[in-house]
Design a protein around this motif. Structure first.
Motif, PDB file in Angstrom:
ATOM      1  N   PHE A  88      18.430  -0.989 -30.422  1.00 26.28           N
ATOM      2  CA  PHE A  88      20.511  -1.395 -30.316  1.00 26.28           C
ATOM      3  C   PHE A  88      20.608  -1.645 -32.054  1.00 26.28           C
ATOM      4  N   ASN A  89      21.338  -1.189 -32.348  1.00 31.83           N
ATOM      5  CA  ASN A  89      21.718  -1.435 -33.412  1.00 31.83           C
ATOM      6  C   ASN A  89      22.890  -2.005 -33.655  1.00 31.83           C
ATOM      7  N   GLN A  90      23.284  -3.354 -33.977  1.00 27.65           N
ATOM      8  CA  GLN A  90      25.088  -3.880 -34.629  1.00 27.65           C
ATOM      9  C   GLN A  90      25.551  -3.294 -35.317  1.00 27.65           C
ATOM     10  N   ASP A  91      26.758  -2.865 -35.329  1.00 26.65           N
ATOM     11  CA  ASP A  91      27.176  -2.039 -35.986  1.00 26.65           C
ATOM     12  C   ASP A  91      28.993  -2.311 -36.230  1.00 26.65           C
ATOM     13  N   ASP A  92      29.130  -3.235 -37.563  1.00 27.35           N
ATOM     14  CA  ASP A  92      30.296  -3.978 -37.322  1.00 27.35           C
ATOM     15  C   ASP A  92      31.245  -3.138 -37.877  1.00 27.35           C
ATOM     16  N   ARG A  93      30.901  -2.264 -38.865  1.00 29.28           N
ATOM     17  CA  ARG A  93      31.658  -1.859 -39.342  1.00 29.28           C
ATOM     18  C   ARG A  93      31.618   0.253 -40.183  1.00 29.28           C
ATOM     19  N   PRO A  94      31.516   0.286 -38.223  1.00 28.79           N
ATOM     20  CA  PRO A  94      31.171   1.620 -37.802  1.00 28.79           C
ATOM     21  C   PRO A  94      31.715   2.915 -39.098  1.00 28.79           C
ATOM     22  N   ALA A  95      30.712   3.366 -38.510  1.00 30.76           N
ATOM     23  CA  ALA A  95      31.359   5.573 -39.561  1.00 30.76           C
ATOM     24  C   ALA A  95      30.613   5.970 -38.260  1.00 30.76           C
ATOM     25  N   ASP A  96      31.903   7.535 -38.577  1.00 31.90           N
ATOM     26  CA  ASP A  96      31.492   8.729 -37.707  1.00 31.90           C
ATOM     27  C   ASP A  96      30.552   9.436 -38.389  1.00 31.90           C
ATOM     28  N   ILE A  97      29.773  10.012 -37.414  1.00 38.18           N
ATOM     29  CA  ILE A  97      28.719  11.018 -38.257  1.00 38.18           C
ATOM     30  C   ILE A  97      28.830  12.347 -38.365  1.00 38.18           C
ATOM     31  N   PHE A  98      30.128  12.565 -37.300  1.00 33.71           N
ATOM     32  CA  PHE A  98      30.481  13.913 -36.898  1.00 33.71           C
ATOM     33  C   PHE A  98      31.890  13.978 -37.447  1.00 33.71           C
ATOM     34  N   GLY A  99      32.426  13.574 -36.750  1.00 30.16           N
ATOM     35  CA  GLY A  99      33.874  13.652 -37.005  1.00 30.16           C
ATOM     36  C   GLY A  99      35.013  13.306 -35.433  1.00 30.16           C
ATOM     37  N   HIS A 100      34.311  13.411 -34.137  1.00 33.20           N
ATOM     38  CA  HIS A 100      34.191  14.001 -32.842  1.00 33.20           C
ATOM     39  C   HIS A 100      34.944  12.725 -32.344  1.00 33.20           C
ATOM     40  N   GLY A 101      33.992  11.326 -32.876  1.00 37.48           N
ATOM     41  CA  GLY A 101      34.883   9.910 -32.513  1.00 37.48           C
ATOM     42  C   GLY A 101      35.890   9.013 -32.913  1.00 37.48           C
ATOM     43  N   THR A 102      35.890   9.749 -34.059  1.00 35.11           N
ATOM     44  CA  THR A 102      37.236   9.250 -34.931  1.00 35.11           C
ATOM     45  C   THR A 102      38.797   9.614 -34.000  1.00 35.11           C
ATOM     46  N   ALA A 103      37.851  11.186 -33.528  1.00 36.96           N
ATOM     47  CA  ALA A 103      39.314  12.203 -33.040  1.00 36.96           C
ATOM     48  C   ALA A 103      40.013  11.394 -31.806  1.00 36.96           C
ATOM     49  N   CYS A 104      38.224  10.939 -31.175  1.00 37.83           N
ATOM     50  CA  CYS A 104      38.735  10.035 -29.745  1.00 37.83           C
ATOM     51  C   CYS A 104      39.637   8.657 -30.030  1.00 37.83           C
ATOM     52  N   ALA A 105      39.207   8.568 -30.813  1.00 33.89           N
ATOM     53  CA  ALA A 105      39.693   6.954 -31.361  1.00 33.89           C
ATOM     54  C   ALA A 105      41.050   6.753 -31.798  1.00 33.89           C
ATOM     55  N   GLY A 106      41.076   8.268 -32.208  1.00 33.14           N
ATOM     56  CA  GLY A 106      42.381   8.034 -32.956  1.00 33.14           C
ATOM     57  C   GLY A 106      44.095   8.569 -32.449  1.00 33.14           C
ATOM     58  N   ILE A 107      43.605   9.298 -31.264  1.00 34.44           N
ATOM     59  CA  ILE A 107      44.579   9.729 -30.438  1.00 34.44           C
ATOM     60  C   ILE A 107      44.485   8.378 -28.905  1.00 34.44           C
ATOM     61  N   ILE A 108      43.474   7.610 -28.750  1.00 30.73           N
ATOM     62  CA  ILE A 108      43.806   6.017 -27.997  1.00 30.73           C
ATOM     63  C   ILE A 108      44.686   5.252 -28.784  1.00 30.73           C
ATOM     64  N   HIS A 109      44.049   4.927 -29.958  1.00 31.89           N
ATOM     65  CA  HIS A 109      44.778   4.050 -30.897  1.00 31.89           C
ATOM     66  C   HIS A 109      46.926   4.557 -31.316  1.00 31.89           C
ATOM     67  N   SER A 110      46.436   6.000 -31.125  1.00 36.56           N
ATOM     68  CA  SER A 110      48.331   6.281 -31.103  1.00 36.56           C
ATOM     69  C   SER A 110      49.245   5.513 -29.831  1.00 36.56           C
ATOM     70  N   ILE A 111      48.175   5.749 -28.484  1.00 33.49           N
ATOM     71  CA  ILE A 111      49.070   5.699 -27.436  1.00 33.49           C
ATOM     72  C   ILE A 111      48.656   4.041 -26.773  1.00 33.49           C
ATOM     73  N   ALA A 112      47.286   3.603 -27.607  1.00 37.74           N
ATOM     74  CA  ALA A 112      47.851   2.070 -27.148  1.00 37.74           C
ATOM     75  C   ALA A 112      47.317   1.235 -28.568  1.00 37.74           C
ATOM     76  N   PRO A 113      48.597   1.360 -29.210  1.00 40.42           N
ATOM     77  CA  PRO A 113      48.284   0.291 -30.617  1.00 40.42           C
ATOM     78  C   PRO A 113      47.029  -1.225 -30.982  1.00 40.42           C
ATOM     79  N   GLU A 114      47.615  -1.901 -29.938  1.00 42.21           N
ATOM     80  CA  GLU A 114      46.458  -3.109 -30.310  1.00 42.21           C
ATOM     81  C   GLU A 114      45.916  -3.063 -29.076  1.00 42.21           C
ATOM     82  N   ALA A 115      44.848  -2.015 -28.174  1.00 40.62           N
ATOM     83  CA  ALA A 115      43.608  -2.263 -27.888  1.00 40.62           C
ATOM     84  C   ALA A 115      42.610  -1.834 -28.803  1.00 40.62           C
ATOM     85  N   GLU A 116      41.585  -3.233 -28.707  1.00 36.67           N
ATOM     86  CA  GLU A 116      40.552  -3.382 -29.158  1.00 36.67           C
ATOM     87  C   GLU A 116      39.604  -2.359 -28.719  1.00 36.67           C
TER      88      GLU A 116
END
Length: 295
Positions: A88-116
């Protein structure tokens, strides 16, 4: 239709047909459940104070679609040299190596903008990874007391059925709500099949708050996931289809509910989702009720 012409049925992910206009079932709620409204459930909520883990390919932390909501995370790598075979490597400034995770995170943020949001990277550039890494990422999310976990991925390997079942139960009893996309092909996958998990497939609508409840297994809820506009690599956007993109819609709504009602258990939140589903309606009165004398 000739074999060369595309078919809408072929392009739809598995299980999405259960949410088509032809097959969608109306559901009835009665008693106190019928009194639950969307206004009560999440009206005025922004997801503030809720920690959401996105177990996926990573999250592009500076993508405009996630709006500075990323709070860190971890990278789970396979390593035979360790006892657990994981690193397990701590990831303080995450990157996406495909795009799929960013897609999911963007949807979540659009609905719950103050969720961490927390990135739990378990899959690589070709959107594949070991089930052991996936399980390790889920365990990390549970141990780090996430409130909601989005899993737009799964494993079909039966030898991991028991391990994921154990983790799903642990999450349930610790109050960590798991949201999982079902397989895009009609085959069993884990952990979406467990009753302690909120399982999600795609429907064709685009309103993020239009979601349906399905009383017929294996999938419980349907949310937008067909031809949806999603965030992608390098601050870009893409039109994508898959049950993967339906799950984060439900995750975002769950974040709103948990923020407004932090004491609700995963079981109770499932009940709220059921009551607030677009195809839910109050149960008809029982014949003769109006004429009954009060006790």
């Amino acid at each position: 239709m000739s074999g060369s012409e595309p078919s809408d049925e072929i392009l739809r992910p598995a299980w999405s047909s259960q949410f088509s206009a032809e097959t969608l079932q109306q559901i009835s709620s009665a008693g106190p459940i019928a009194e639950i409204t969307r206004e009560w459930a999440w009206g005025g909520s922004t997801g503030k104070g809720i920690r959401v883990a996105v177990i996926d390919s990573g999250i592009e932390h500076d993508h405009p679609a996630v709006g500075g909501s990323i709070r860190g995370g971890t990278i789970v790598e396979f390593d035979r040299r360790t006892k657990s075979q994981l690193r397990f490597n701590q990831d303080d400034r995450p990157a996406d190596i495909f795009g799929h995770g960013t897609a999911c995170a963007g949807i979540i943020h659009s609905i719950a903008p103050e969720a961490e949001l927390y990135s739990v990277r378990v899959i690589g550039r070709d959107l594949t990874g070991k089930a052991m890494q996936f399980a390790g990422g889920l365990r990390w999310a549970i141990e780090h007391e996430m409130n909601v976990v989005n899993m737009s991925l799964s494993t079909s390997r039966e030898e991991f059925y028991g391990l994921f079942h154990e983790l799903a139960d642990e999450a349930y009893f610790k109050g960590v709500l798991l949201v999982s996309a079902v397989n895009n092909i009609p085959a069993p996958s884990y952990p979406s099949l467990y009753s302690s998990v909120v399982s999600v497939a795609a429907h064709e609508g685009h309103d993020p708050f239009t979601f349906f409840y399905n009383p017929t297994p294996p999938v419980e809820f349907g949310a937008p996931g067909i031809d949806v506009n999603v965030a992608w690599l390098n601050k870009s956007y893409s039109t994508s289809t898959g049950n993967s993109f339906a799950a984060p819609h439900i995750t975002g709504i769950v974040a709103l509910i948990r923020s407004k009602h932090p004491d609700l258990t995963p079981f109770q939140i499932k009940t709220v989702l059921f009551a607030c589903a677009t195809n839910a309606r109050p149960a008809p009165a029982v014949p003769g009720d109006a004429g009954k004398n009060p006790a």
